[in-house]
Motif scaffolding. Structure first.
Motif, PDB file in Angstrom:
ATOM      1  N   ASP A   1       0.814  -1.215   0.000  1.00 45.78           N
ATOM      2  CA  ASP A   1       0.000   0.000   0.000  1.00 45.78           C
ATOM      3  C   ASP A   1       0.849   1.268   0.000  1.00 45.78           C
ATOM      4  O   ASP A   1       0.304   2.376  -0.155  1.00 45.78           O
ATOM      5  CB  ASP A   1      -0.954   0.006   1.207  1.00 45.78           C
ATOM      6  CG  ASP A   1      -2.183  -0.846   0.949  1.00 45.78           C
ATOM      7  OD1 ASP A   1      -2.247  -1.487  -0.127  1.00 45.78           O
ATOM      8  OD2 ASP A   1      -3.078  -0.903   1.821  1.00 45.78           O
TER       9      ASP A   1
ATOM     10  N   HIS B   1       0.152  -5.512  -5.937  1.00 41.53           N
ATOM     11  CA  HIS B   1      -0.731  -6.389  -5.170  1.00 41.53           C
ATOM     12  C   HIS B   1      -0.897  -7.811  -5.695  1.00 41.53           C
ATOM     13  O   HIS B   1      -1.714  -8.555  -5.158  1.00 41.53           O
ATOM     14  CB  HIS B   1      -2.116  -5.750  -5.049  1.00 41.53           C
ATOM     15  CG  HIS B   1      -2.234  -4.779  -3.903  1.00 41.53           C
ATOM     16  ND1 HIS B   1      -1.683  -3.527  -3.947  1.00 41.53           N
ATOM     17  CD2 HIS B   1      -2.814  -4.893  -2.676  1.00 41.53           C
ATOM     18  CE1 HIS B   1      -1.943  -2.893  -2.797  1.00 41.53           C
ATOM     19  NE2 HIS B   1      -2.622  -3.707  -2.014  1.00 41.53           N
TER      20      HIS B   1
ATOM     21  N   HIS C   1       0.112  -9.084   3.800  1.00 43.51           N
ATOM     22  CA  HIS C   1      -0.715  -8.050   3.149  1.00 43.51           C
ATOM     23  C   HIS C   1      -1.646  -8.677   2.112  1.00 43.51           C
ATOM     24  O   HIS C   1      -2.824  -8.314   2.024  1.00 43.51           O
ATOM     25  CB  HIS C   1       0.169  -6.990   2.492  1.00 43.51           C
ATOM     26  CG  HIS C   1      -0.615  -5.799   2.021  1.00 43.51           C
ATOM     27  ND1 HIS C   1      -0.672  -4.620   2.722  1.00 43.51           N
ATOM     28  CD2 HIS C   1      -1.405  -5.616   0.926  1.00 43.51           C
ATOM     29  CE1 HIS C   1      -1.455  -3.761   2.077  1.00 43.51           C
ATOM     30  NE2 HIS C   1      -1.913  -4.348   0.987  1.00 43.51           N
TER      31      HIS C   1
ATOM     32  N   ASP D   1      -5.699  -8.557   2.372  1.00 43.68           N
ATOM     33  CA  ASP D   1      -6.462  -7.899   1.308  1.00 43.68           C
ATOM     34  C   ASP D   1      -7.381  -8.892   0.596  1.00 43.68           C
ATOM     35  O   ASP D   1      -8.495  -8.538   0.190  1.00 43.68           O
ATOM     36  CB  ASP D   1      -5.519  -7.240   0.287  1.00 43.68           C
ATOM     37  CG  ASP D   1      -5.122  -5.825   0.705  1.00 43.68           C
ATOM     38  OD1 ASP D   1      -5.523  -5.386   1.791  1.00 43.68           O
ATOM     39  OD2 ASP D   1      -4.400  -5.166  -0.078  1.00 43.68           O
TER      40      ASP D   1
HETATM   41 ZN   LIG Z   1      -3.458  -3.385  -0.104  1.00 45.01          ZN
END
Ligand SMILES: [Zn+2]
Length: 216
Positions: free
Chosen positions: A32, A67, A103, A107
């Motif tokens: 992020d 991501h 992460h 997510d």
């Molecule tokens: Zn994220």
């Protein structure tokens, strides 16, 4: 996910006792940190879509470099390698690398199906916790409370800055989390990127607070 990521880093303090607070907060947020940079430069694509999910007005259309599972795994290895090069603390490097990797998992739980494995335009995954505001507050808020408790159990304030600063930072993140859910959608993706990047101004603050707390 938002404060759920910070929660993972705070919860890692007991297993990486020598890791300092800014590193613990940064590691699970590495994707992020990259995301607003990549969207602002046009490498990745996202739009504000009010109601896209109940908790976040975001359509994350294309984000393979920040991501995808493969990209996040590479970030995890790079972050761990950087940390061990700087500190020589192998144990914390492995723990922080796993925090980076967490992460993707967090997510995947929170997002609508927008999390790629490798290609941004291939199959994408997400369990959609963000479709429920009560669910989001319960899960992310619960994670954050546990993370704060674990971090606080392994550190002790050396002075008033260490006490007030730490609880002030935790309180600020909790309020920012609720604000992100209940405030109206930002007017543009650029405004959203500014906020997303601005969150990381807490890192110098965390560094300062950390200098006023001792490990126990
Ligand atoms: Zn994220």
């Amino acid at each position: 996910m938002f404060i759920g990521h910070f929660a993972v880093g705070l919860a890692a303090k007991p297993v990486a006792p020598r890791a300092r607070l800014p590193w613990l907060l940064l590691a699970p947020q590495v994707p992020d940190v990259l995301w607003p940079i990549f969207v602002a430069t046009g490498i990745e694509h996202a739009r504000i879509v009010p109601g896209a999910t109940a908790a976040a007005p975001l359509s994350l259309d294309y984000m393979p470099y920040s991501h995808s599972l493969v990209a996040v795994a590479i970030q995890a290895i790079a972050f761990g390698a950087l940390y061990v090069a700087i500190t020589r603390d192998r144990r914390a490097a492995i723990v922080l690398g796993l925090c980076v990797l967490s992460h993707w998992v967090c997510d995947w739980i929170a997002h609508a199906p927008d999390m790629p494995l490798l290609r941004g335009d291939g199959a994408r995954y997400g369990l959609g916790l963000w479709n429920s505001v009560p669910g989001t507050i319960a899960v992310e808020g619960g994670m954050f409370a546990i993370g704060c408790a674990l971090y606080a159990s392994r550190t002790r304030a050396r002075d008033r800055i260490g006490a007030i600063g730490w609880w002030g930072l935790a309180g600020f993140l909790a309020v920012a989390f609720l604000f992100s859910i209940f405030s109206p959608p930002p007017p543009s993706i650029d405004a959203m990127l500014g906020v997303a990047f601005g969150v990381f101004l807490i890192l110098p603050l965390a560094w300062w607070i950390d200098r006023h707390r001792d490990d126990v």
